[in-house]
Design an enzyme around this catalytic site. Structure first.
Site, PDB file in Angstrom:
ATOM      1  NE  ARG A  26      13.874  88.492  85.694  1.00 63.22           N
ATOM      2  CZ  ARG A  26      13.459  86.833  86.379  1.00 63.22           C
ATOM      3  NH1 ARG A  26      14.512  86.026  86.229  1.00 63.22           N
ATOM      4  NH2 ARG A  26      12.706  86.492  87.030  1.00 63.22           N
ATOM      5  CB  CYS A  83      13.269  83.786  92.044  1.00 65.34           C
ATOM      6  SG  CYS A  83      12.409  81.650  91.558  1.00 65.34           S
TER       7      CYS A  83
END
Length: 108
Positions: A26, A83
């Site tokens: 990611r 995040c």
């Protein structure tokens, strides 16, 4: 401590470090984001996947190992964890605290 966007801007201008707690895929943009967010990461961010601060049982690594891990990074100008949702960044913030960094910031 959650960091305000203005304080994040100041931290980055002062060469602070963003620690991105997402998976490497990611972070690099090679895996899709489950929420459909734009792939990749903030410029200058470092990838510290939250799983790297946990042992094989999912428990936090000992403080000594965490200190060793974080000592390889330049956190002298401050750091902030990030995040996708703020959840896994909390794990890295706790690891920083356990390693002796007493004021880790958290960006959500």
């Amino acid at each position: 401590m959650v960091i305000a966007i203005e304080d994040l801007d100041t931290l980055l201008k002062n060469k602070g470090t963003v620690l991105d707690a997402r998976s490497t895929g990611r972070f690099t943009g090679t895996e899709p984001d489950p929420r459909g967010a734009r792939p990749g990461h903030m410029p200058g961010a470092l990838n510290v996947p939250f799983g790297d601060v946990l042992d094989e049982e999912g428990k936090m690594l000992p403080a000594e190992k965490l200190r060793e891990m974080f000592s390889k990074l330049d956190l002298s100008s401050g750091s902030v964890t990030s995040c996708g949702s703020g959840v896994t960044a909390c794990v890295v913030s706790l690891a920083l605290f356990e390693a002796g960094y007493r004021e880790p910031k958290h960006q959500v």
